[in-house]
Scaffold this motif. Sequence first.
Motif, short mmCIF file in Angstrom:
data_model
loop_
_atom_site.label_atom_id
_atom_site.label_comp_id
_atom_site.label_asym_id
_atom_site.label_seq_id
_atom_site.Cartn_x
_atom_site.Cartn_y
_atom_site.Cartn_z
N LEU A 35 35.33 77.22 89.60
CA LEU A 35 34.25 77.29 90.33
C LEU A 35 34.07 78.79 90.34
N LEU A 39 39.29 80.10 91.87
CA LEU A 39 38.82 79.05 92.48
C LEU A 39 38.66 77.85 91.61
N TYR A 40 39.32 76.78 91.60
CA TYR A 40 39.24 75.58 91.05
C TYR A 40 39.14 74.47 91.71
N THR A 41 38.06 73.67 90.91
CA THR A 41 37.84 72.02 91.40
C THR A 41 38.84 71.28 90.65
N TRP A 42 39.75 70.42 91.49
CA TRP A 42 40.38 69.34 90.80
C TRP A 42 39.78 68.02 90.43
N GLU A 154 42.93 80.18 95.80
CA GLU A 154 42.90 79.16 96.72
C GLU A 154 44.07 78.06 96.10
N MET B 71 37.68 69.84 95.79
CA MET B 71 36.86 71.11 95.49
C MET B 71 37.26 72.19 96.48
N PRO B 72 37.07 73.48 96.16
CA PRO B 72 37.47 74.69 96.97
C PRO B 72 36.92 74.76 98.29
N GLN B 75 33.45 79.07 98.75
CA GLN B 75 32.52 78.60 97.56
C GLN B 75 31.63 79.85 97.54
N VAL B 113 28.50 72.83 95.10
CA VAL B 113 29.56 72.63 94.27
C VAL B 113 29.62 71.43 93.28
N LEU B 117 29.20 71.32 89.35
CA LEU B 117 29.93 70.49 88.26
C LEU B 117 29.47 69.35 87.58
#
Lengths: 575, 575
Positions: A35, A39-42, A154, B71-72, B75, B113, B117
Amino acid sequence: MRASRYLIATQKETPSDAVVISHQLMLRAGMIRRLASGLYTWLPTGLRVLRKVERIVREEMERAGALEVLMPVVQPAELWEESGRWQQYGPELLRIRDRHGNAFCLGPTHEEVITDLIRNEVNSYKQLPANFFQIQTKFRDEIRPRFGVMRAREFTMKDAYSFHDSADSLQETYDVMYNAYCRIFERIGLDYRPVLADTGAIGGSSSHEFHVLAQSGEDDIAFSTDSRYAANVELAEAVAPGGARPEPSCEMQEVYTPGQKSIPAVNDFLKADPAHSVKTLIVLGECTQGETPPLLALVLRGDHDLNTLKAEKLAGVASPLQFAPESRIAEELHCTIGSLGPVGMEIETIVDRSAAHLADFICGANRDDYHYTGVNWNRDVKLDRIEDLRNIVTGDPSPDGRGTLEVRRGIEVGHIFQLGDKYSRAMNATLLDENGKEQLMSMGCYGIGVSRIVAAAIEQKHDSAGILWPEAIAPFQLAIVPINMHKSDRVRDKCEHLYEFLRSRGIDVLLMDESKARLGAMLADIELLGIPHRVVIGDRGLEKGVAEYKGRADSEAQDFALSQLETVLLEKIDR
Amino acid sequence: MRASRYLIATQKETPSDAVVISHQLMLRAGMIRRLASGLYTWLPTGLRVLRKVERIVREEMERAGALEVLMPVVQPAELWEESGRWQQYGPELLRIRDRHGNAFCLGPTHEEVITDLIRNEVNSYKQLPANFFQIQTKFRDEIRPRFGVMRAREFTMKDAYSFHDSADSLQETYDVMYNAYCRIFERIGLDYRPVLADTGAIGGSSSHEFHVLAQSGEDDIAFSTDSRYAANVELAEAVAPGGARPEPSCEMQEVYTPGQKSIPAVNDFLKADPAHSVKTLIVLGECTQGETPPLLALVLRGDHDLNTLKAEKLAGVASPLQFAPESRIAEELHCTIGSLGPVGMEIETIVDRSAAHLADFICGANRDDYHYTGVNWNRDVKLDRIEDLRNIVTGDPSPDGRGTLEVRRGIEVGHIFQLGDKYSRAMNATLLDENGKEQLMSMGCYGIGVSRIVAAAIEQKHDSAGILWPEAIAPFQLAIVPINMHKSDRVRDKCEHLYEFLRSRGIDVLLMDESKARLGAMLADIELLGIPHRVVIGDRGLEKGVAEYKGRADSEAQDFALSQLETVLLEKIDR
């Protein structure tokens, strides 16, 4: 799960900004997306793995008697000021202000919050020991986040904090947590080592790190070939060589070594083995403020390296360790660095255990361009003080007397720590003991990098096709791959039947039911995702009465009779 | 769980800073502790409830086909600038800067976010519809956080976002989510209503809020006695009264009403019913910029209230609604506000449906100190435009024709929303349709206040002794209370045996095994905690062969034979 209702999101190209293999594979396998920096979205596949790790951690923490709580991410500055860390903590602590201008931080750890909670909730020794954990989002403002979720800003962490009325009680819970950590990493299926760690500035009596062994690890770990002994290389004790020191067999001689100043150069020149020479390092000693620090000589075997941590902990040695300036060496010892040696040295000399075991060795003659050969302790040079000064090397005997040491690289995924009264003293967390007397609580803290484990598992096991998951944390345990499902009712029926059967047995199955997907692409995705088992079902096989099975680590696929397929799969899948 | 290894942390005193009952009871029952304004730590008892709510939400989201992601919390500002919300969002959006000075926010919601994505991951209509959810920590910097976790700054939310290639597809997923939400609140065991909601500034075709009914709720909800119809009072349609308007039965007369200016005053003076009078409100009409807006008259029954939202949506009415200044009324209509009426009114007049149904009514005579009685539409005053202008009241017919409306207070715990292309347009989230043409995605979003549900359940059901949990989310299902366990082996054995038996059946049991705890204190704790079932086992009962059972909502305890105890308990516990 049906692929048609899932987001596989695999990528063929290796992302250019990903340096380490776990980062590359997590992006390529559709586990995470970036992101912003750190910072990463899983994505669904990554989160499935993360949740499986979480579940094992939670179950073992509960089994160990810890109670789960959930503390806020946002923490008030006041508590950090009380503990003194508001000032001490570097810029990794992200400090923020709310709309009213009040100061807060995003929690990188929760010692202050839990200590504040417990000092309010607990006031008697009868309520202790107590141990609380949470699995929660942490934030650390890394200056240069890298390696994907391995060093993200994070991240998800399991942190636990225990409270005690005595050091014995703390040790007891510490041991329980040590064992719980071992069970966690065993259940996950990782090759790991609990490693004796430095207790650093906090002091405290004991600390272990838990490392996942992987070539890409940032830490060097020494561990025994024959026992559970393991320690950071910096901390591993180099024990004295066994047996008595050999007797002198020749006379000491001064030899001319023109221009030879380094150990390799001198030994090359003299056709000798560096392991039979010593090197002499001049460092500063301790002194009271204002005085000029005295010089100290440290003597090590020519093939060994000084361990700074060990040296600076010794009585009389300045901490942090400082090498003497060349000018003072020239002035007080009357030679240059390349020609130093213990013979005739008038300052205090500390000799490493291995160097002290040598006979007939080579050393500098404290005269430029000259060395001594055939030097022997006590006969030619005094031997007052012997200490452990060096880094261990592969093949050293293990300090516990069992086996020899090997050095491998590790990724730190857990850390347990006896904090003692560091926080309870600063924050006045007291209790009444059996005699009604007020005393400070003792504390332990216990961390696991939950999201980091996911990356570490990949670093430990992968191949050119993708990830090899330990079965306990694989996103799916098995994939069913139909060939031309959209054209063959027979293939569709068989796949659907097998899918429902395995699901009814509690197995995490991925059914590759996307019509028109190419077989090669599906198999590549399954290998990239690291799914431990897969079955291919097609018309040609069905005619012969077989389905094709392959374990992720198998080199060859294997046909199994349809009549036995379910039994075979249930046997192969680790449940 | 054994109480001896648990943190019950109940409090007798009602905390002075807690206003609402759920906040008081959550503190007293040891569920939460305040860390700072709007920031709470969840203690073990609170977290057990929160996790049970989470599990039900997760299961139903998965059953509805949504995929879980994470998501984190933090942001990047860039995305919020793209959507325009960086400027639009008020100070509830906590804006922060990292160590490099880059701008971020703590996420109160994740539309940006997820849209970022999906615009990267999805490019074809074939990949849609897709629906993603997360259960995650959110932050909203409330100016005045209050009511405990009901309006906290940091809270747990389930948010889901769906993506579509058509309005039909969006509607389909919206309906699926609507049903999933109903199942969630049913499974949790709450008295709730899905409520038609205002789509507000976003537009979009449809939105429902899900409210837990509770006297302390902040919203008024109108719902039918006989159907599923429910809407925010502000949005509920006031349908026209049934049947034809009564025929005039008397002549219009001007009567002297000296100094009587309000509806109650006039009706008191004339000994009439306000429901047979009308009131006339003068508002501004729409106009092109720079012009003076025309005046408009709104006519309602004397006992009804104007609904601003409905009025300002009407063609010709200025939005937001503005009442005409008294000076313009005096100048153009030649009377003061208390004497206005539709008879002879020369400006456009809009009459509410109920007012339009009156005959022989009273109204102002547009002359100070005078009113008309016996007024009738069409005979005495023209009736050009009839609209729905008013708030509904209890007893109004339901707009769906089934039953009448009741008004109750509700706590909003869920909200589903058809966003349309608000975010996909701003952030250019497009896909290729069947014809290879680029089009904007449609989006839906679906929120549940997970931590808020915990408080709302308490608001809905509690008594003077404490909480009454719905069984599905109680921290424990049953408590076993021994009398003098530390003195009686028989009591201990029976309790331990029952504890192990119930645990083996998957029941969440709390064994009150703290030696020397007083019976009264234990029972008070169990009632405060809201544990649905409890059994007391003591020597006296054991001698008689019985144990005492009481359901949390039962008025009396009941003895059961020990031989039947296990069977009885398994029947009573909802599994």
